[in-house]
Design a protein around this motif. Structure first.
Motif, mmCIF file in Angstrom:
data_model
loop_
_atom_site.group_PDB
_atom_site.id
_atom_site.type_symbol
_atom_site.label_atom_id
_atom_site.label_comp_id
_atom_site.label_asym_id
_atom_site.label_seq_id
_atom_site.Cartn_x
_atom_site.Cartn_y
_atom_site.Cartn_z
ATOM 1 N N THR A 1 -20.918 -0.459 0.637
ATOM 2 C CA THR A 1 -21.181 -1.844 0.477
ATOM 3 C C THR A 1 -20.083 -2.648 1.124
ATOM 4 N N SER A 2 -18.601 -2.164 0.876
ATOM 5 C CA SER A 2 -17.643 -3.064 1.321
ATOM 6 C C SER A 2 -16.443 -2.129 1.171
ATOM 7 N N ALA A 3 -15.325 -2.500 1.838
ATOM 8 C CA ALA A 3 -13.824 -2.029 1.833
ATOM 9 C C ALA A 3 -13.081 -3.245 1.366
ATOM 10 N N SER A 4 -12.056 -3.030 0.800
ATOM 11 C CA SER A 4 -11.018 -3.815 0.420
ATOM 12 C C SER A 4 -9.614 -3.421 0.265
ATOM 13 N N ASN A 5 -9.258 -3.328 1.572
ATOM 14 C CA ASN A 5 -7.728 -2.557 1.803
ATOM 15 C C ASN A 5 -6.501 -3.374 1.029
ATOM 16 N N GLY A 6 -5.350 -2.776 1.263
ATOM 17 C CA GLY A 6 -4.267 -3.527 0.267
ATOM 18 C C GLY A 6 -3.693 -4.803 1.427
ATOM 19 N N THR A 7 -3.447 -5.724 0.370
ATOM 20 C CA THR A 7 -2.888 -6.972 0.985
ATOM 21 C C THR A 7 -1.588 -7.585 0.536
ATOM 22 N N LEU A 8 -1.010 -8.170 1.287
ATOM 23 C CA LEU A 8 0.157 -8.813 0.455
ATOM 24 C C LEU A 8 0.033 -10.364 0.501
ATOM 25 N N ASN B 1 -0.163 -4.870 4.520
ATOM 26 C CA ASN B 1 1.256 -4.404 4.125
ATOM 27 C C ASN B 1 2.318 -4.177 5.016
ATOM 28 N N PRO B 2 3.756 -4.453 4.298
ATOM 29 C CA PRO B 2 4.605 -4.633 5.350
ATOM 30 C C PRO B 2 4.713 -3.179 6.164
ATOM 31 N N THR B 3 5.460 -3.455 7.412
ATOM 32 C CA THR B 3 5.693 -2.045 8.346
ATOM 33 C C THR B 3 7.211 -1.665 7.823
ATOM 34 N N GLY B 4 7.525 -0.412 7.958
ATOM 35 C CA GLY B 4 8.724 0.010 7.828
ATOM 36 C C GLY B 4 9.848 -0.233 8.900
ATOM 37 N N ASP B 5 11.029 0.478 8.983
ATOM 38 C CA ASP B 5 12.127 0.032 9.733
ATOM 39 C C ASP B 5 11.658 0.346 11.336
ATOM 40 N N GLY B 6 10.790 1.476 11.495
ATOM 41 C CA GLY B 6 10.437 1.864 12.805
ATOM 42 C C GLY B 6 9.066 0.885 13.253
ATOM 43 N N GLY B 7 8.627 0.013 12.504
ATOM 44 C CA GLY B 7 7.476 -0.893 13.014
ATOM 45 C C GLY B 7 6.039 -0.191 12.781
ATOM 46 N N THR B 8 5.994 0.824 11.882
ATOM 47 C CA THR B 8 4.862 1.555 11.655
ATOM 48 C C THR B 8 4.592 1.337 10.230
ATOM 49 N N ARG B 9 3.185 1.002 9.964
ATOM 50 C CA ARG B 9 2.622 0.617 8.645
ATOM 51 C C ARG B 9 1.886 1.728 8.124
ATOM 52 N N VAL B 10 2.141 2.296 7.063
ATOM 53 C CA VAL B 10 1.508 3.024 6.036
ATOM 54 C C VAL B 10 0.892 2.582 4.805
ATOM 55 N N GLN B 11 -0.332 2.839 4.860
ATOM 56 C CA GLN B 11 -0.849 2.339 3.350
ATOM 57 C C GLN B 11 -1.913 3.552 2.809
ATOM 58 N N VAL B 12 -1.938 3.086 1.526
ATOM 59 C CA VAL B 12 -2.867 4.273 0.922
ATOM 60 C C VAL B 12 -4.378 3.802 0.886
ATOM 61 N N SER B 13 -5.205 4.585 1.100
ATOM 62 C CA SER B 13 -6.709 4.235 1.037
ATOM 63 C C SER B 13 -6.955 3.635 -0.200
ATOM 64 N N ASN B 14 -7.815 2.495 0.008
ATOM 65 C CA ASN B 14 -8.567 1.772 -1.078
ATOM 66 C C ASN B 14 -9.916 2.313 -1.392
ATOM 67 N N PRO B 15 -10.255 2.411 -2.678
ATOM 68 C CA PRO B 15 -11.711 2.970 -2.730
ATOM 69 C C PRO B 15 -12.862 2.205 -1.893
#
Length: 447
Positions: free
Chosen positions: A160-167, A306-320
């Motif tokens: 029905t929906s996804a709700s990914n991590g947000t700052l 979510n914030p990016t790392g020093d190299g400019g890439t963003r890694v996030q864990v999956s949200n259910p």
């Protein structure tokens, strides 16, 4: 879509519950007009019961959808039962053990495998293929719930929906302090320190120390370490030294740039603090976006990926991914399926997700105009599709995932915050449990 007949598995241990709880749930259980035997399709009319897995938070919009459904289907009545999100898995386990499951229930991916392992849910793949939903569900969400079920290609819930991590951050406070938006982890930590004035009860961040803390801590760990896979072979990367170092830095915020009471924060307390006080930043998900709009308006806050790392890439864990499940014990699956199909249709799915600020599973709903106005939702959806974000898939397919991440390790995370357990000890303990669960899961699926 292939319909794989599931092999029976050993049932996982279910949460013990009082007889009173069993009876209370049974009283509002599967709709039954007395004309069909358990497990049959039914007449497609009569009364069905729906359990909302975020009861109280989304009650109003579900009641509106149910009203619309009943107007379009006058022969079907829906009994609505709101279940608080923190109680829903134990309620399902209780009902599976003692009877009284609903016809339809909200089922998050985090505990889907546990319910599937107890053979409580009906496969829905063939039903989707034969319905108006065919070809109208976001492929990534379909893949997510299929994986989370833990039984190959079969689906046991309709997404029905996804709700990914947000700052979320207070734009007014950032502007007054001359700070840039916290788009990188370096800027995040700088802002947390700059916005803190303990004497004036001002804090740069509010940390989640209570219910739901583990997935959020993992998001901070993998986001900073840049590790892009949860597994290295059959061993988890949770206790990789880079993740341990990231956790140490993250928990170092507690009582330094966060309120001391945060050790008991669930999402409701965290959101309330952010919306009513002078806290600079909050990590949550898209589910609280509309709450912030109501409390602060759109000019005093923003929500970004979510914030990016020093190299400019963003890694996030999956949200259910959230979804709707059709329970095997239903005596009127035909009517129950009509309700699911209606709830995930374009208009209803758009209405629900606009209310929640989440990303719709229905592809037509995902293209609706409100998505452009809901900035956090729009940016979250974009981050998942524009190649800027690597998603670390959490092992929702493990039947014991929710038990390990909540009952077993939320208390341990509080110990880390309070200084009675090291970050390394916490990560090693979690890793040991996950490795054992993964080995058991592989053994079951090899038989």
């Amino acid at each position: 879509m292939e319909n794989l007949k599931p092999r029976r598995r050993r049932r996982t241990a279910v949460t013990a519950a009082s007889l009173a709880a069993v009876l209370a749930l049974t009283a509002t259980a599967c709709g039954d007009d007395g004309t069909t035997a358990a497990g049959e399709e039914g007449s497609g009319k009569g009364t069905i019961t729906f359990w909302d897995n975020n009861g109280g938070v989304r009650t109003a919009v579900w009641q509106e959808i149910i009203k619309d459904f009943e107007a379009e289907n006058p022969g079907i009545k829906v009994t609505y039962v709101p279940i608080p999100s923190e109680d829903v898995q134990s309620k399902y386990d209780t009902a599976i053990a003692g009877g009284g499951l609903p016809d339809v229930g909200g089922v998050g991916a985090a505990y889907l495998a546990n319910i599937v392992a107890q053979d409580a849910l009906e496969p829905v793949g063939d039903r989707i293929e034969g319905s108006s939903l065919k070809g109208r569900l976001v492929p990534a969400m379909v893949a997510s719930v299929r994986s989370a079920g833990g039984r190959g290609d079969e689906m046991y819930s309709v997404p029905t929906s996804a709700s990914n991590g947000t700052l979320y951050y207070r734009t007014d406070l950032f502007k007054a302090a001359g700070l840039e938006p916290p788009t990188t982890w370096a800027k995040f930590y700088e802002a947390a320190a700059e916005l803190t004035d303990v004497g004036k009860n001002r804090f740069g961040y509010t940390i989640r120390g209570g219910a739901g803390s583990i997935a959020q801590a993992l998001d901070a760990m993998y986001g900073q370490s840049g590790i892009t896979s949860f597994w290295d072979g059959d061993r988890t990367t949770v206790n990789d030294p880079k993740n341990v170092a990231a956790l140490e830095k993250y928990v170092g915020l507690y009582r330094t740039t966060t309120p001391e009471a945060d050790v008991n924060n669930d999402f409701k307390k965290m959101v309330a603090q952010f919306d009513t006080g002078t806290i600079g930043m909050l990590s949550h998900n898209l589910g609280s976006y509309t709450d912030h709009v109501k409390a602060l308006g759109k000019d005093k806050f923003a929500g970004i990926p979510n914030p990016t790392g020093d190299g400019g890439t963003r890694v996030q864990v999956s949200n259910p991914v959230d979804g709707l499940g059709l329970f095997r014990s239903s005596k009127n699956k035909a009517a129950a399926w009509k309700f699911i199909e209606f709830a995930v249709s374009h208009e209803s799915n758009s209405k629900w997700n606009e209310s929640a600020g989440a990303i719709p599973a229905n592809t037509e709903a995902a293209a609706d105009p409100w998505m452009k106005d809901a900035e956090a939702t729009r940016l979250g959806a974009k981050a998942l599709t524009d190649g800027s974000t690597t998603i670390v898939e959490l092992p929702y397919y493990l039947p014991d995932w929710n038990k390990i991440s909540k009952a077993d390790n939320e208390p341990n995370f509080q110990k880390v915050l309070l200084g009675s357990m090291s970050a390394k000890e916490f990560a090693d303990t979690l890793a040991e449990q996950l490795n054992a669960a993964q080995a058991e899961w592989k053994e079951r699926n090899a038989s």
